[in-house]
Enzyme design. Structure first.
Site, PDB file in Angstrom:
ATOM      1  N   LYS A  75     -25.274  11.777 -36.778  1.00  0.00           N
ATOM      2  CA  LYS A  75     -25.195  11.454 -37.227  1.00  0.00           C
ATOM      3  C   LYS A  75     -24.349  11.843 -38.300  1.00  0.00           C
ATOM      4  CE  LYS A  75     -27.892   9.088 -39.883  1.00  0.00           C
ATOM      5  NZ  LYS A  75     -28.954   7.274 -39.518  1.00  0.00           N
ATOM      6  N   ASP A 106     -24.781   3.370 -43.149  1.00  0.00           N
ATOM      7  CA  ASP A 106     -26.392   4.221 -44.071  1.00  0.00           C
ATOM      8  C   ASP A 106     -26.410   3.775 -45.115  1.00  0.00           C
ATOM      9  OD1 ASP A 106     -28.421   6.466 -44.934  1.00  0.00           O
ATOM     10  OD2 ASP A 106     -29.120   5.562 -42.602  1.00  0.00           O
TER      11      ASP A 106
END
Length: 449
Positions: A122, A162
């Site tokens: 991430k 995201d």
């Protein structure tokens, strides 16, 4: 297990979100450790909670007035035991190392559940794209990729979007990567259809949340038709969660953003949802504007001084938190149950606090944790990677059918893993155990690396 958690708290006492994610997973995999003493001997807990690599860098960029700004950039490459690192980039003022590590840790198990060969990672920045011009966003993305490009690649680390990173940002990031590396490869997912994106990718997370919820409902011989649903958020995930609920005959009555939420007792139909998409995706407006278009709607400003979120105060059958982490606390959980909600399917990552999760499990609520329920997005990202590798584009029906089958498979995997350890109906334990065992076994197969 306690030693692993204590060590994390001692090493990084400020990383509360990461500590929360680790504790939630490790508590549920205790039976696995007791059944497999080899895992303790090989120190799999200590290995799996430490990222393989943490990249942190400065991102200097210039706004339209010629003023220079400096933001922080992050990429946490958590675990590559079952494939290249895979996970989104988040651009939001709240981004810090703790949040990125928590998201990367969750991503490892989420990706494992999809059965696709993807590790977990991430990244992101504390840059806020809200209110910035396209030119400013482009300059920031180019500066961000000027550092990140050296750490990623189609067989190494494949980022995606995201919060704060949509098709616009992915385009700017990809363009800079292509220029710096002089190659056109599937290094990012969530791309435009015109240059390597996959059909159903924008819809995938939201659709997957509903497909997983439908599988949970089926265990009680229930369907979405006639169900009233509370949905938080108004971005990509919330929009397509709403769309699929409508398609299956349900009714969505709430949406929100950081400024507040709307409650439409009549239901957000296809026409109203189309307005929300235009409002949020094109005009980048605030959800309060919904009330200007539909005056019968109730709007309430966000109020951080409250000990609960009023969005969850309305009577309903199902709740889909699709906004951000810890948006449902203990008080909200009690309120939801008292108002008739018997299913919660997480569209966001870790949107329910640990105490809220405990209340749902104690009351036999159908509770789908994010690492299972919202895995549809990364699943279709994996399908996009496959299409890029083959230089093919599958039709919409094929991608959607594959997504639906993956979510059905994830549900079955969670159910089977929970039952194997005497935890029938506990999707949290099932998801954590199944994802954990798959990753750990791959790590052991590959030796001490």
């Amino acid at each position: 297990m306690e030693k692993a958690v204590t060590k994390i708290i001692h090493r990084d006492p400020e990383q509360k979100e990461f500590q929360q994610a680790v504790q939630e997973v490790l508590e549920t995999v205790r039976p696995v450790l007791e059944r497999n003493p080899e895992y303790r001997k090989q120190a799999v807990l200590q290995r799996i909670v430490e990222p393989e690599r943490v990249i942190m860098f400065r991102v200097p960029w210039m706004d339209d007035q010629g003023q220079v700004h400096v933001n922080r950039g992050f990429r946490v490459e958590m675990n590559s035991a079952i494939g290249p690192y895979k996970g989104g980039l988040r651009f939001h003022p709240s981004v810090n190392l703790s949040i990125i590590k928590f998201l990367a840790f969750e991503q490892v198990f989420k990706n494992s559940l999809t059965t696709l060969h993807m590790g977990g990672g991430k990244g992101g920045s504390d840059f806020d794209p809200k209110g910035r011009s396209d030119a400013e966003v482009m300059r920031f993305c180019q500066a961000f990729m000027a550092e990140l490009f050296r750490h990623i690649g189609p067989n190494t680390d494949v980022p995606a979007g995201d919060i704060g990173v949509g098709s616009r940002e992915i385009g700017y990031l990809f363009g800079m990567y292509k220029k710096l590396c002089n190659e056109f490869t599937g290094v990012l997912t969530g791309k435009s259809l015109a240059w390597g994106g996959s059909l159903v990718r924008p819809e995938a997370t939201g659709y997957g949340v509903v497909y997983f919820a439908a599988e949970m409902l089926a265990t009680r011989k229930e369907v979405f038709e006639g169900k009233t649903c509370l949905v938080s958020g108004s971005g990509n995930v919330a929009q397509f969660t709403t769309e699929k609920i409508l398609e299956l005959g349900g009714k969505v009555v709430t949406l929100s953003d950081s400024s507040g939420y709307i409650y439409d007792e009549e239901g957000i139909d296809a026409e109203k949802l189309s307005f929300v998409k235009e409002l949020k995706n094109i005009r980048r407006g605030r959800i309060r504007e919904y009330c200007e278009r539909y005056p019968h709607t109730v709007y309430r400003d966000a109020d951080s001084s409250l000990d609960h979120n009023p969005l969850w105060d309305h009577k309903a059958d199902c709740a889909m938190p699709c906004a951000t982490q810890n948006e449902i606390n203990e008080n909200d959980a009690i309120t939801l149950i008292n108002n008739g909600v018997f299913l919660v399917s997480e569209g966001a990552n870790m949107p329910c606090s640990p105490s809220a999760v405990d209340i749902f499990l104690e009351n036999a609520i159908l509770y789908g944790p994010g690492k299972a329920a919202n895995a549809g997005g990364v699943a279709v990202s994996g399908l996009e990677m496959a299409q890029n590798s083959m230089r093919l584009k599958w039709p919409r029906e094929e991608v959607d059918a594959r997504l639906k089958q993956i979510m059905k498979s994830i549900h079955t995997t969670c159910v089977d893993a929970a039952e194997e350890y005497g935890l029938k109906g506990n999707y949290v334990a099932g998801a954590n155990i199944a994802g954990f065992v798959n990753v750990v076994n791959a790590m052991l197969d590959q030796g001490l690396v």
